[in-house]
Design an enzyme around this catalytic site. Sequence first.
Site, PDB file in Angstrom:
ATOM      1  CB  SER A  55      -0.320   6.802   7.811  1.00  0.00           C
ATOM      2  OG  SER A  55      -0.808   5.486   7.760  1.00  0.00           O
TER       3      SER A  55
ATOM      4  CD  GLU B 236       4.098  -2.982   3.235  1.00  0.00           C
ATOM      5  OE1 GLU B 236       4.657  -2.910   2.117  1.00  0.00           O
ATOM      6  OE2 GLU B 236       3.234  -2.152   3.609  1.00  0.00           O
TER       7      GLU B 236
ATOM      8  CG  ASN C 232       8.036   1.535  -0.402  1.00  0.00           C
ATOM      9  OD1 ASN C 232       8.091   0.955  -1.480  1.00  0.00           O
ATOM     10  ND2 ASN C 232       7.903   0.892   0.761  1.00  0.00           N
TER      11      ASN C 232
END
Length: 255
Positions: A215, A100, A12
């Site tokens: 992460s 997000e 992404n």
Amino acid sequence: MKKNKKKIIIANMKMNGSLNFNIDYLNAIKINFNNYKNLNIGLCVPYPYLFQAKEFLKGSNIGWGSQNVAKFENGPHTGEVSAEMLKDFDSQYVIVGHSERNTAYCESDENIANKFERIKKYKMSPVLCVGETLIEREAGIMERVVSSQIDTIIQIYGAEIFEDSIVAYEPIWAIGSDMAATPIQANKMCNFIKEHICKSYNSDFENFNIIYGGSVNSKNAVQLFTSESLDGVLIGRASVNIDEFSQICSTADSS
Ligand code: 13P
């Protein structure tokens, strides 16, 4: 991850890249990543770079796609991009329901379900992001939160819509935080998601994958790839750093 099954690596890129940056980036990916025999790699780029991704990556083993799609077929929806338009650029993967976007644009589960269906209609793979906040995890309700995100899709379209799709478990607290879920946490939730969807579908899926995002980097990838329930990873920041991205793919290919 299961031996003998190709691992899914979705990048992404988020709102990163430029025409110039992408020239080196896409070239490096095409040259260095094309030989991984055990991976299905997909690059989810900002909309304006779909054409560039297609020009660089066509003929390679690497797929591409976008980070969002409109829930509408076409018409007066200023600023939106339809599934048919994504298909025009031979997109294969479309991220949907990323936290997000959910936070910034108040996406409802129903909107996400409609987008999921649009992507399937045009024979692309949705990469559906689900995950809980830290408060929800600490309250011990993470499985309830994640199953309710999935259930809206099942209620509207039936569990069979998950055939040929990817679900990404992305705990919100792990995104952009340097605090990835532990392999045990990721494995447990991915297993839960798989069982939850399979239970609603009274048959076996031929092609349905669960991946982990949040992460992911070259260091924690080594452990994550040993998790039995994960079929791959969804990579944010580390995918824009070609050395990191390359190391993650190399680890995945050999694990
Ligand atoms: P990071 O890998 O930067 O934490 O982002 C994860 C993500 O949001 C991928 O969709």
